[in-house]
Design an enzyme around this catalytic site. Structure first.
Site, PDB file in Angstrom:
ATOM      1  N   GLY A   1       0.741   5.112  -0.531  1.00 17.35           N
ATOM      2  CA  GLY A   1      -0.672   5.254  -0.246  1.00 17.35           C
ATOM      3  C   GLY A   1      -1.550   5.965  -1.263  1.00 17.35           C
ATOM      4  O   GLY A   1      -2.704   6.261  -0.962  1.00 17.35           O
ATOM      5  N   GLY A   2      -1.038   6.232  -2.448  1.00 18.91           N
ATOM      6  CA  GLY A   2      -1.868   6.896  -3.462  1.00 18.91           C
ATOM      7  C   GLY A   2      -3.142   6.110  -3.741  1.00 18.91           C
ATOM      8  O   GLY A   2      -4.243   6.677  -3.840  1.00 18.91           O
ATOM      9  N   LYS A   3      -2.996   4.784  -3.827  1.00 16.33           N
ATOM     10  CA  LYS A   3      -4.167   3.968  -4.163  1.00 16.33           C
ATOM     11  C   LYS A   3      -5.032   3.728  -2.931  1.00 16.33           C
ATOM     12  O   LYS A   3      -6.260   3.654  -3.029  1.00 16.33           O
ATOM     13  CB  LYS A   3      -3.713   2.665  -4.831  1.00 16.33           C
ATOM     14  CG  LYS A   3      -2.933   2.956  -6.099  1.00 16.33           C
ATOM     15  CD  LYS A   3      -2.468   1.734  -6.837  1.00 16.33           C
ATOM     16  CE  LYS A   3      -1.556   2.124  -7.993  1.00 16.33           C
ATOM     17  NZ  LYS A   3      -0.228   2.655  -7.571  1.00 16.33           N
TER      18      LYS A   3
ATOM     19  N   CYS B   1       3.931  -1.104 -12.238  1.00 18.42           N
ATOM     20  CA  CYS B   1       4.345   0.029 -13.084  1.00 18.42           C
ATOM     21  C   CYS B   1       5.569  -0.396 -13.892  1.00 18.42           C
ATOM     22  O   CYS B   1       6.594   0.269 -13.877  1.00 18.42           O
ATOM     23  CB  CYS B   1       4.633   1.256 -12.236  1.00 18.42           C
ATOM     24  SG  CYS B   1       5.861   1.010 -10.943  1.00 18.42           S
TER      25      CYS B   1
ATOM     26  N   ALA C   1       0.781  -1.236   0.000  1.00 20.24           N
ATOM     27  CA  ALA C   1       0.000   0.000   0.000  1.00 20.24           C
ATOM     28  C   ALA C   1       0.816   1.291   0.000  1.00 20.24           C
ATOM     29  O   ALA C   1       0.333   2.320  -0.456  1.00 20.24           O
ATOM     30  CB  ALA C   1      -0.920   0.002   1.217  1.00 20.24           C
ATOM     31  N   ALA C   2       2.006   1.267   0.562  1.00 20.19           N
ATOM     32  CA  ALA C   2       2.733   2.531   0.787  1.00 20.19           C
ATOM     33  C   ALA C   2       3.379   3.047  -0.512  1.00 20.19           C
ATOM     34  O   ALA C   2       3.805   2.237  -1.334  1.00 20.19           O
ATOM     35  CB  ALA C   2       3.817   2.293   1.831  1.00 20.19           C
TER      36      ALA C   2
END
Ligand SMILES: C[S@@+](CC[C@H](N)C(=O)[O-])C[C@H]1O[C@@H](n2cnc3c(N)ncnc32)[C@H](O)[C@@H]1O
Length: 442
Positions: free
Chosen positions: A257-259, A368, A254-255
């Site tokens: 944390g944009g998503k 990505c 998660a980090a």
């Protein structure tokens, strides 16, 4: 004894260039990420924001055009460079002369001053001066021969991209890596109004692209948490999960944390997991600023227990070759073996993600990376291993009608050459992302 500390530099221009030089020498000496190498010397230099930004821009452009610059310098040095630090200094200077909005004399004079003040390089100051002046005189000729695919792309990546996408597409990707990028942000709501306030435009996929180069923290809405920085391509995968308010969602990597922010803003009860507590601290800060909440767990996702979730997002660790536009160091610091190592980790994480997805639930996998082993092949292998899961194809409608971003199989595939703006200087492109959506058919 010659002085070498930043505090002895005569002017801010020299201090910026010294920082750029230190970092460039270090990256070329031991391939490690730019962010990692940047921190210590930047802190020691303690430059005003503008000067630090100039230093960072010099390093970025040097890495973006590394092959072209190496050639420009080595062809004008009668023999091979006598010193690796001299090479780095010349590459930085050539980057300014050829690709940056810096007067030639400023680039040359500060470079020569730095060489003169360095005990080992002092005697090469005359040579450096001659080489840089020639590069200035022959600028047009050098720029006319620019070939980013041949010169500024490492061999192994060039071969892979030609194999995966064909020569023309590989060339477009390499060309896109040479262009300036804009700043994309994800807004909580009312994208049109925020685009106007921030001096940007709404992209077909819903992100806002800014042309404004002011400091992000000074822009309206930042402190109030109305938006956050997120590449337009990076903003797509979390949306593909189509979470509904109240759903329990696991964000496994998660980090920063944009998503997670997107999922929480959509009303989901998010469990944000990451194995890095340092990166999770940034996630926490980001969510606090945005006024969003999530349950935060420091854990290796592979060690999670038996619980299940309505939806699972796996934004897996990857080579990040899709982010070379913004992080050109990736091209020169990653190795083919990283693709193999990370693809193996991704498939193990995918198996874990499958176990965490409740019957009827959705799973989105994304990276990505431009490498098929971390994207298309991973999705195909997952479906072969997990007959209970089916692909839920992404539709063009979900990506603003841009059907070129969806593969024949129904996965998302963006490339740096997608969504190029008008004009050479317009902020352009997208990060290279892959995303596949699966459903646990029960
Ligand atoms: C691509 S980044 C995630 C970016 C994030 N999803 C976002 O949108 O801001 C990958 C993350 O995976 C984490 N990671 C790598 N291996 C992991 C594992 N086995 N379990 C949990 N987290 C892991 C890394 O610490 C890193 O923060």
């Amino acid at each position: 004894v010659k002085e070498s500390g930043v505090d002895r530099d005569q002017d801010a221009g020299a201090a910026s260039r010294r920082l750029a030089w230190t970092v460039t020498s270090e990256i070329l000496r031991r391939p490690a990420g730019l962010d990692e190498i940047w921190e210590v010397p930047a802190k020691a230099a303690s430059l005003p924001a503008r000067d630090e930004a100039l230093a960072r821009a010099i390093v970025t452009v040097t890495l973006r055009r590394l092959g072209t610059l190496r050639r420009a310098v080595s062809e004008r040095l009668a023999k091979s460079s006598p010193d690796a630090r001299l090479t780095a200094l010349l590459l930085n200077a050539a980057a300014q002369i050829l690709f940056m909005d810096v007067p030639d004399h400023a680039a040359v004079d500060t470079t020569i001053a730095l060489a003169r003040r360095d005990r080992r390089l002092e005697r090469y100051a005359g040579l450096a001066n001659a080489v840089l002046r020639r590069i200035g005189r022959e600028r047009e000729e050098i720029l006319a021969a620019l070939d980013p695919l041949a010169d500024d792309t490492p061999d192994w990546l060039r071969e892979r991209w030609i194999a995966a996408y064909g020569e023309g597409a590989a060339r477009s990707i390499a060309d896109a890596h040479g262009r300036e990028t804009g700043l994309d942000v994800t807004v909580r709501e009312d994208a049109e109004a925020w685009a106007e306030k921030l001096g940007g435009r709404v992209l077909p996929t819903g992100s806002v692209r800014l042309e404004n180069r002011d400091r992000v923290r000074d822009l309206p809405g930042y402190a109030e948490g109305r938006w956050w920085i997120q590449d337009a391509a990076a903003a797509i995968p979390a949306r593909l999960l189509r979470v509904r308010p109240g759903e329990r969602v696991a964000d496994l990597c998660a980090a920063p944390g944009g998503k997670t922010a997107q999922l929480a803003a959509a009303g989901a009860e998010v469990v944000a997991i990451d194995r890095s507590d340092k990166r999770l601290a940034r996630l926490r800060e980001n969510l606090d600023r945005l006024g969003l909440t999530a349950e935060i767990r420091v854990s290796d996702a592979l060690n999670l227990g038996d619980e299940t979730f309505d939806a699972v997002l796996l934004d897996a660790p990857c080579t990040a070759t899709g982010t070379i536009r913004r992080h050109p160091d990736v091209a020169w610091t990653k190795r083919p073996v990283d693709v193999v190592r990370l693809a193996d980790l991704q498939s193990r994480l995918l198996d874990k993600a499958a176990a965490l997805t409740a019957p009827g639930g959705r799973l989105v996998y994304c990276t990505c990376s431009l490498e098929p082993e971390e994207g298309e092949n991973q999705a195909a292998a997952f479906l072969a291993r997990h007959p209970r899961f089916v692909r839920e194809p992404v539709t063009a409608d979900e990506v603003g009608g841009l059907s070129g971003l969806v593969t024949r199989e129904g996965d998302l595939r963006t490339r740096p050459s997608d969504m190029l703006g008008d004009g050479e200087d317009a902020p352009a492109g997208l990060d290279g992302f892959f995303a596949a959506r699966f459903r646990h058919a029960g």
